[in-house]
Design a protein around this motif. Sequence first.
Motif, PDB file in Angstrom:
ATOM      1  N   MET A   1      -4.685  48.793  50.376  1.00  7.50           N
ATOM      2  CA  MET A   1      -3.963  47.621  49.855  1.00  7.50           C
ATOM      3  C   MET A   1      -2.646  47.463  50.617  1.00  7.50           C
ATOM      4  N   SER A   2      -2.415  46.285  51.156  1.00  5.77           N
ATOM      5  CA  SER A   2      -1.172  46.111  51.895  1.00  5.77           C
ATOM      6  C   SER A   2      -0.027  45.911  50.911  1.00  5.77           C
ATOM      7  N   ARG A   3       1.143  46.399  51.298  1.00  2.00           N
ATOM      8  CA  ARG A   3       2.294  46.324  50.408  1.00  2.00           C
ATOM      9  C   ARG A   3       2.915  44.941  50.434  1.00  2.00           C
ATOM     10  N   LYS A   4       3.561  44.567  49.328  1.00  2.00           N
ATOM     11  CA  LYS A   4       4.351  43.342  49.305  1.00  2.00           C
ATOM     12  C   LYS A   4       5.608  43.566  50.145  1.00  2.00           C
ATOM     13  N   ILE A   5       6.142  42.451  50.654  1.00  3.89           N
ATOM     14  CA  ILE A   5       7.304  42.541  51.534  1.00  3.89           C
ATOM     15  C   ILE A   5       8.462  41.725  50.964  1.00  3.89           C
ATOM     16  N   ALA A   6       9.640  42.344  50.930  1.00  4.90           N
ATOM     17  CA  ALA A   6      10.858  41.622  50.551  1.00  4.90           C
ATOM     18  C   ALA A   6      11.760  41.519  51.771  1.00  4.90           C
ATOM     19  N   GLY A   7      12.258  40.314  52.034  1.00  3.45           N
ATOM     20  CA  GLY A   7      13.241  40.114  53.095  1.00  3.45           C
ATOM     21  C   GLY A   7      14.598  39.883  52.456  1.00  3.45           C
ATOM     22  N   LEU A   8      15.550  40.774  52.759  1.00  5.51           N
ATOM     23  CA  LEU A   8      16.854  40.667  52.111  1.00  5.51           C
ATOM     24  C   LEU A   8      17.905  40.186  53.107  1.00  5.51           C
ATOM     25  N   ILE A   9      18.613  39.131  52.736  1.00  3.04           N
ATOM     26  CA  ILE A   9      19.706  38.644  53.564  1.00  3.04           C
ATOM     27  C   ILE A   9      21.005  39.037  52.863  1.00  3.04           C
ATOM     28  N   GLY A  10      21.703  39.997  53.457  1.00  2.00           N
ATOM     29  CA  GLY A  10      22.939  40.480  52.833  1.00  2.00           C
ATOM     30  C   GLY A  10      22.670  41.792  52.127  1.00  2.00           C
ATOM     31  N   GLY A  11      23.449  42.799  52.479  1.00  2.00           N
ATOM     32  CA  GLY A  11      23.143  44.142  51.974  1.00  2.00           C
ATOM     33  C   GLY A  11      24.343  44.876  51.408  1.00  2.00           C
ATOM     34  N   GLY A  12      25.144  44.234  50.610  1.00  2.00           N
ATOM     35  CA  GLY A  12      26.253  44.937  49.954  1.00  2.00           C
ATOM     36  C   GLY A  12      25.752  45.692  48.735  1.00  2.00           C
ATOM     37  N   VAL A  13      26.606  45.773  47.712  1.00  2.00           N
ATOM     38  CA  VAL A  13      26.235  46.482  46.495  1.00  2.00           C
ATOM     39  C   VAL A  13      25.044  45.784  45.831  1.00  2.00           C
ATOM     40  N   ILE A  14      25.054  44.441  45.830  1.00  2.00           N
ATOM     41  CA  ILE A  14      23.972  43.703  45.188  1.00  2.00           C
ATOM     42  C   ILE A  14      22.713  43.727  46.063  1.00  2.00           C
ATOM     43  N   GLY A  15      22.875  43.443  47.349  1.00  2.00           N
ATOM     44  CA  GLY A  15      21.721  43.507  48.251  1.00  2.00           C
ATOM     45  C   GLY A  15      21.116  44.902  48.271  1.00  2.00           C
ATOM     46  N   GLY A  16      21.962  45.924  48.267  1.00  2.00           N
ATOM     47  CA  GLY A  16      21.468  47.302  48.229  1.00  2.00           C
ATOM     48  C   GLY A  16      20.708  47.580  46.946  1.00  2.00           C
ATOM     49  N   GLY A  17      21.205  47.030  45.846  1.00  2.00           N
ATOM     50  CA  GLY A  17      20.521  47.188  44.564  1.00  2.00           C
ATOM     51  C   GLY A  17      19.140  46.544  44.580  1.00  2.00           C
ATOM     52  N   TRP A  18      19.051  45.355  45.208  1.00  2.00           N
ATOM     53  CA  TRP A  18      17.748  44.715  45.360  1.00  2.00           C
ATOM     54  C   TRP A  18      16.826  45.560  46.234  1.00  2.00           C
ATOM     55  N   ALA A  19      17.382  46.127  47.301  1.00  4.39           N
ATOM     56  CA  ALA A  19      16.561  46.977  48.172  1.00  4.39           C
ATOM     57  C   ALA A  19      15.944  48.104  47.354  1.00  4.39           C
ATOM     58  N   ALA A  20      16.758  48.737  46.502  1.00  2.00           N
ATOM     59  CA  ALA A  20      16.254  49.834  45.675  1.00  2.00           C
ATOM     60  C   ALA A  20      15.172  49.346  44.714  1.00  2.00           C
TER      61      ALA A  20
END
Lengths: 492, 492
Positions: A1-20
């Motif tokens: 099964m291929s994984r879903k992909i998230a593209g994040l624009i901006g990686g501060g505290v909030i972007g980092g939280g989304w990455a996690a």
Amino acid sequence: MSRKIAGLIGGGVIGGGWAARFLQAGWDVRVFDPDPQAERKIGEVLENARRSAPGLSDVALPEEGTLSFHATIAEAVAGADWIQESVPERLDLKLKVYAEVQAACDAGAVIGSSTSGFKPSELQDGAARPGQIVVAHPFNPVYLLPLVEVVGTEANDGELIARAQEMLRGTGMYPLHVRKEIDAHIADRLLEAVWRECLWLVTDGIATSEEIDDAIRFGFGLRWAQMGIFDTYRIAGGEAGMKYFMEQFGPALKWPWTKLMDVPEFTEELVELIAGQSDAQSGHMSIREMEQIRDDNLVAMIRALKDRNWGAGKLMNERDAAIMASDGTVRHAEQLGDAPGPIVTGRRAVPVDWLDYNGHMTEARYLHAFADATTRLMEIVGCDQDYIAQKGSFFTAETHIRHLGEALLGQRIEIRTQVLLGEGKKLHLWHEMFEGERLLATGEHFLVHVDMATRKPAPFGEQIAGHIARIAASHAGLLRPEGAGRAIGAPR
Amino acid sequence: MSRKIAGLIGGGVIGGGWAARFLQAGWDVRVFDPDPQAERKIGEVLENARRSAPGLSDVALPEEGTLSFHATIAEAVAGADWIQESVPERLDLKLKVYAEVQAACDAGAVIGSSTSGFKPSELQDGAARPGQIVVAHPFNPVYLLPLVEVVGTEANDGELIARAQEMLRGTGMYPLHVRKEIDAHIADRLLEAVWRECLWLVTDGIATSEEIDDAIRFGFGLRWAQMGIFDTYRIAGGEAGMKYFMEQFGPALKWPWTKLMDVPEFTEELVELIAGQSDAQSGHMSIREMEQIRDDNLVAMIRALKDRNWGAGKLMNERDAAIMASDGTVRHAEQLGDAPGPIVTGRRAVPVDWLDYNGHMTEARYLHAFADATTRLMEIVGCDQDYIAQKGSFFTAETHIRHLGEALLGQRIEIRTQVLLGEGKKLHLWHEMFEGERLLATGEHFLVHVDMATRKPAPFGEQIAGHIARIAASHAGLLRPEGAGRAIGAPR
């Protein structure tokens, strides 16, 4: 099964939280952020998230996806299922980002914005495909707090909103679909109202920041963490209900209770509207039921904070210490006298978080109570926090528990302890748990003294060896307990 | 030692809460309330309090004082150390009460008022001894929430305020001394600001009461329960601190983020004032430390709510179920195949609330994990919540745990289970706990099937007997585990 992909624009505290959030849900995450520190910053957020978030689950999380950093927006968003924009709160910047994103991303992807203040119609203005862009506003720390406000416009069709919510739910979040767009959405309006009032309180010298925080975390903050404001007030209205509460406190709207006096008109229609919504929300429960749910939640949360020795839990720990200081609880071997018998090593009530689906104290909490009794005995012989920090501690090697009776909510239990052996590096204990004179359980425990530097077995420190020897010698004269040394299923 | 005495005037939900606070701290409580229902109403509050509050302590509370009801104010307050007025919010009524109280009470007693809105100067106006009267404003449920706002005027000398705080602390409360009197004190100003904003959100059709409650309890409510607003924003400012946070969000004060626009002027002085107070409050911790404290608190509180299956905890339980539904976790005996080997009955990370002062998973949580594994095995053989509700369950009679290795924060553990015996009413289980292929602990458990109506041993129901027999027969072919049937300290 291929994984879903998230593209994040901006990686501060909030972007980092989304990455996690996405990584820990098994998504691959691709980041674009021109800040040369972005990788370090996201790494720090991820470290926090990896330390804490898996513990929220009582099952194993899926394997983390892979994280990659990209030099262009186009690279980060190509093929992504979800694109999340978390750039600074400047509308021109955000619009420029969306133009670049939409030039490279799938038309079926969701583009979410972490904006606190902009409305989705402002974000969609001039976009190639406005219907692809929504507000998806999370709360810090994004990897732990479930709330995310999803706000769209008429340009977003229902299918896209539903799909956005579904993907967010898959990351463990709670997507709250906001019915109409409005500046600052919902939660930040409440936060801002409180913040403005707080600024007045500090400006006017009524309270310091710390006093205000204490007023929140020792009071209504605990209520809000589990029920919010409307259900809390519903309970305050008692069996007479929400309408009664509103009528009782309605007049206060005209009083100078805040600096902020532009209040809605307090009409019969408003009362009916809110009372009706409150009935729809919680009318299936009686106020008495809600009170008990609230109380159980509060006890469980405050007890959780006790373990952290923080906030309301720290207060309760200080109170426990004050009670022990005044109720004759033995804390030091000197208080035991020359030839001590079994030692009382615990007295407490059974709290709500110690029950299970069978309606009685759950088995692990018998061991919790016995382990607390062991800790108390260690303290009595001088193996206290100072000793542990400097030298050694006891690790339990084996435990044998026999359950002889049930313990129910609120019952008062007492533990009495006999030392079967205490010499060299070995400590062999026998705990008995009573409710009144009813024996509920026995616990036989074999502990090894360890050097905390090496975490290997080591002889007792001399500060504690004398106390242990004296108690063990005295207890050698007691009857050996009937169940000591027995195996499970062995004949009596 | 003679007990302290509290005289309570007014016995509704708040008066009843005060009665519980004082009684559970070992005070005698004397109540005056002309309402013929007062005794019943206080009784209901006390029942809630007795059910929940003792569980907040990890020690036994002192013996409860005695509760009595009196026909006159004079009788209720004579000889009292503390008098608490909790009558309806009408100033004329309160002043009349104080006149009667002061005619009968000791001049050294503290008279506290539960008023939400009146200032102490209003309450003291015209009193025989104004210096005896203070605001002591508690929060519902009074028997659980520690906050009480103590507000005085220049008429109250410092000794009285200190004595009042000392007595309140003795009941487990947190007396917050408010520096200056102000309408609605501190907490209710914040509550009222939010309430007014909430009324607008509902009036304008932006959100329903339930949506607003969700926006609170799935988001900032959890933050506020442990840190309040200023420390939360301090963290949001990152290492750059509170000043940075304020400068970043200062402009928002001019934006229409609330209906309530009468904001303080955003001056350099205001920033300095708040940043300075924030430093005094939390400057001894780095932001990184604060983040970890916050995260540990959040995880512990959400996990506490998981046990209650409520709010953010209910969400996490739903998420766990969704993960198990998709990751191949065995939930039913049918999934095991014909000749199952040891069954995987648990996979999880070690959460922060499972650690102890030795920095590793605490012994009771080994049993917690084994007990969860037992519950999973019961579910697999068909002893699920429906079966338990209708028929029977398993009670553990004996447990033998051997600790062979340490487990640390975040480590992923797995439990594998072998059925040693399963027939009649007996179930004998062997659990092994692994981190990777490292064996951390073994758990041997002897369980008895019980009839939930009689809570006495009874044979397995036929729905589950077949599944148990099939697994036991298959496991009879496995090697008997080395440690099974051993007693503590027995030779190998």
